[in-house]
Design a protein around this motif. Structure first.
Motif, short mmCIF file in Angstrom:
data_model
loop_
_atom_site.label_atom_id
_atom_site.label_comp_id
_atom_site.label_asym_id
_atom_site.label_seq_id
_atom_site.Cartn_x
_atom_site.Cartn_y
_atom_site.Cartn_z
N ALA A 230 0.83 -1.20 0.00
CA ALA A 230 0.00 0.00 0.00
C ALA A 230 0.87 1.25 0.00
O ALA A 230 0.57 2.24 -0.70
N VAL A 231 1.95 1.25 0.81
CA VAL A 231 2.87 2.38 0.84
C VAL A 231 3.51 2.60 -0.52
O VAL A 231 3.62 3.73 -1.02
N MET A 232 3.92 1.48 -1.16
CA MET A 232 4.57 1.58 -2.46
C MET A 232 3.61 2.16 -3.51
O MET A 232 3.99 3.01 -4.31
N ARG A 233 2.36 1.71 -3.49
CA ARG A 233 1.37 2.24 -4.45
C ARG A 233 1.12 3.72 -4.20
O ARG A 233 1.03 4.52 -5.15
N LEU A 234 1.02 4.08 -2.92
CA LEU A 234 0.77 5.48 -2.58
C LEU A 234 1.89 6.38 -3.07
O LEU A 234 1.65 7.42 -3.70
N ILE A 235 3.13 5.96 -2.81
CA ILE A 235 4.27 6.79 -3.21
C ILE A 235 4.38 6.86 -4.73
O ILE A 235 4.64 7.93 -5.30
N ASN A 236 4.17 5.76 -5.39
CA ASN A 236 4.21 5.77 -6.86
C ASN A 236 3.15 6.71 -7.43
O ASN A 236 3.41 7.45 -8.38
N ASP A 237 1.96 6.67 -6.84
CA ASP A 237 0.88 7.55 -7.32
C ASP A 237 1.21 9.02 -7.10
O ASP A 237 0.86 9.88 -7.92
N GLN A 238 1.90 9.32 -6.01
CA GLN A 238 2.13 10.71 -5.62
C GLN A 238 3.35 11.34 -6.29
O GLN A 238 3.33 12.54 -6.61
N VAL A 239 4.44 10.59 -6.49
CA VAL A 239 5.70 11.24 -6.86
C VAL A 239 6.36 10.74 -8.14
O VAL A 239 7.24 11.43 -8.67
N VAL A 240 6.01 9.57 -8.63
CA VAL A 240 6.65 9.11 -9.87
C VAL A 240 6.30 10.05 -11.01
O VAL A 240 5.13 10.39 -11.22
N GLY A 241 7.33 10.50 -11.72
CA GLY A 241 7.14 11.46 -12.80
C GLY A 241 7.51 12.87 -12.41
O GLY A 241 7.69 13.74 -13.28
N LEU A 242 7.67 13.12 -11.11
CA LEU A 242 8.06 14.46 -10.64
C LEU A 242 9.57 14.66 -10.77
O LEU A 242 10.34 13.70 -10.72
N PRO A 243 10.02 15.92 -10.92
CA PRO A 243 11.45 16.20 -10.82
C PRO A 243 11.97 15.75 -9.47
O PRO A 243 11.27 15.88 -8.46
N LEU A 244 13.20 15.23 -9.42
CA LEU A 244 13.74 14.70 -8.17
C LEU A 244 13.76 15.73 -7.05
O LEU A 244 13.56 15.40 -5.89
N ASN A 245 14.01 17.00 -7.43
CA ASN A 245 14.11 18.01 -6.37
C ASN A 245 12.75 18.40 -5.80
O ASN A 245 12.67 19.23 -4.89
N GLN A 246 11.65 17.83 -6.33
CA GLN A 246 10.32 18.11 -5.79
C GLN A 246 9.73 16.92 -5.03
O GLN A 246 8.68 17.04 -4.38
N VAL A 247 10.43 15.79 -5.09
CA VAL A 247 9.86 14.56 -4.55
C VAL A 247 9.67 14.62 -3.04
O VAL A 247 8.60 14.29 -2.52
N ILE A 248 10.71 15.03 -2.29
CA ILE A 248 10.61 15.04 -0.84
C ILE A 248 9.52 16.00 -0.35
O ILE A 248 8.76 15.68 0.56
N THR A 249 9.43 17.17 -0.98
CA THR A 249 8.38 18.12 -0.60
C THR A 249 7.00 17.50 -0.77
O THR A 249 6.11 17.64 0.09
N LYS A 250 6.82 16.81 -1.89
CA LYS A 250 5.53 16.16 -2.15
C LYS A 250 5.27 15.06 -1.14
O LYS A 250 4.13 14.92 -0.64
N LEU A 251 6.29 14.27 -0.80
CA LEU A 251 6.11 13.19 0.17
C LEU A 251 5.75 13.73 1.55
O LEU A 251 4.93 13.14 2.26
N HIS A 252 6.38 14.83 1.94
CA HIS A 252 6.04 15.42 3.23
C HIS A 252 4.57 15.85 3.27
O HIS A 252 3.93 15.79 4.32
N ALA A 253 4.06 16.26 2.12
CA ALA A 253 2.65 16.66 2.05
C ALA A 253 1.73 15.45 2.19
O ALA A 253 0.55 15.61 2.53
N THR A 254 2.26 14.25 1.97
CA THR A 254 1.44 13.04 2.05
C THR A 254 1.62 12.32 3.39
O THR A 254 1.15 11.19 3.55
#
Length: 345
Positions: free
Chosen positions: A176-200
């Motif tokens: 479930a965690v893997m699906r959530l993270i893939n849905d939220q951040v895959v395709g984003l620029p690397l420098n935006q990934v952590i910010t997006k994850l913190h929002a989740t």
């Protein structure tokens, strides 16, 4: 301003000193200058050049050697890049003819090719990775309450790190965690990934009791993927041109090119081809060395840098010509790699 005759004499002194490493006298110059001029006239012109600081005496010999000011004038105003010979060009192309799985392999191979061609120390900096995207994310259970976090960047770079998980987390929750993270951040620029994850974080707490620890691991892996990477080949070559046999100084010199922060501080990102030597290198260990560098474009992430570090009396025309041809071949190979990578994906 130097006269045409003075320019010819300065160029000849630098060319001869590069080839033989010995002070150059007026008689040797008289035999090779493209103009007919007496030894006395050459000596007078050499005296003028010495007075102006372009050449100097090493000892009591009547011959002269170039000064750093003379090298600078030569590089800025006289030198013309030499055309790369067919054998060297063929060697570069053959070396790049291999199939590479990721950009790091191409850059590392480039450093070795350049070092082999020049017998100097070769330095390669990867292009800026700020535009890289996260192409894939996986968590692979490896037993003993551990999973391997794997990230794949858009340039083919794969980074991983092992993460300890609490015993109460089930395989379904990891999925479930893997699906959530893939849905939220895959395709984003690397420098935006952590910010997006913190929002989740509110979503992650459904499955992880301490999501912050997981995000720290994720951040560490991201840092490895985006940091500036430096590749150095031919480190020992630098010692071949050391004038002092002081063991401690030789150790310091080797240490200088054996640590990434030191190398990163040496090079700059000026566009085109640049030459720096002596106190321009900001390290007293390199007063007798020269750095010739050139930017290259990978057609995808921006500019990287290639450089050769060698003696001050290196053949600049040849080295500048070599770097010019080399960066064209490297750029072509990287563009080809990314086209194939994009088509494959």
């Amino acid at each position: 301003m130097l006269t045409d005759r003075q320019l010819l004499i300065l160029e000849a002194i630098i060319r001869d000193y590069t080839e033989i490493g010995q002070p150059i006298g007026s008689k040797a110059l008289q035999e090779q200058l493209p103009i007919h001029v007496s030894s006395a006239t050459i000596r007078n012109e050499m005296a003028v050049l010495e007075h102006q600081g372009y050449i100097t005496k090493e000892h009591s010999s009547s011959g002269r050697v170039p000064s750093l000011k003379g090298y600078r004038y030569y590089v800025d105003n006289i030198v013309k890049p030499a055309k790369l010979d067919k054998q060297s060009l063929k060697s570069i192309r053959n070396s790049f003819g291999n199939e590479f799985l990721k950009v790091d392999e191409i850059v590392a191979t480039s450093a070795k090719i350049l070092s082999d061609l020049t017998s100097y120390t070769a330095i390669m900096l990867k292009p800026d990775s700020t535009d890289l995207r996260l192409e894939g994310f996986r968590m692979v259970p490896i037993g003993h309450q551990q999973v391997m976090v794997i990230l794949v960047a858009s340039d083919g770079t794969v980074e991983s790190q092992i993460f300890n998980i609490p015993p109460e987390i089930s395989g379904d929750e990891l999925e479930a965690v893997m699906r959530l993270i893939n849905d939220q951040v895959v395709g984003l620029p690397l420098n935006q990934v952590i910010t997006k994850l913190h929002a989740t974080l509110p979503l992650l707490t459904r499955y992880l009791q301490q999501p912050a620890g997981f995000l720290d691991v994720f951040g560490n892996v991201l840092d490895k993927a985006v940091k500036e990477q430096v590749y150095v080949s031919g480190r020992m070559n630098l010692l071949n041109f050391a004038h002092d046999n002081n063991v401690e100084q030789l150790k310091s010199l080797y240490s200088l090119v054996n640590q990434v922060p030191n190398i990163s501080n040496l090079v700059d990102n000026d566009k085109g081809i640049s030459v720096r030597f002596g106190d321009e290198l900001t390290n007293k260990l390199l007063l007798d060395y020269s750095l010739v560098s050139a930017t290259y474009d990978d057609g995808h992430n921006g500019q990287g840098l290639i450089a050769i570090l060698g003696p001050t009396n290196m053949p600049y025309a040849k080295m500048i010509g070599l770097l010019g041809a080399f960066r064209k071949e490297l750029t072509a190979r990287l563009i080809d790699y990314y086209q194939n990578f994009d088509n494959f994906n």
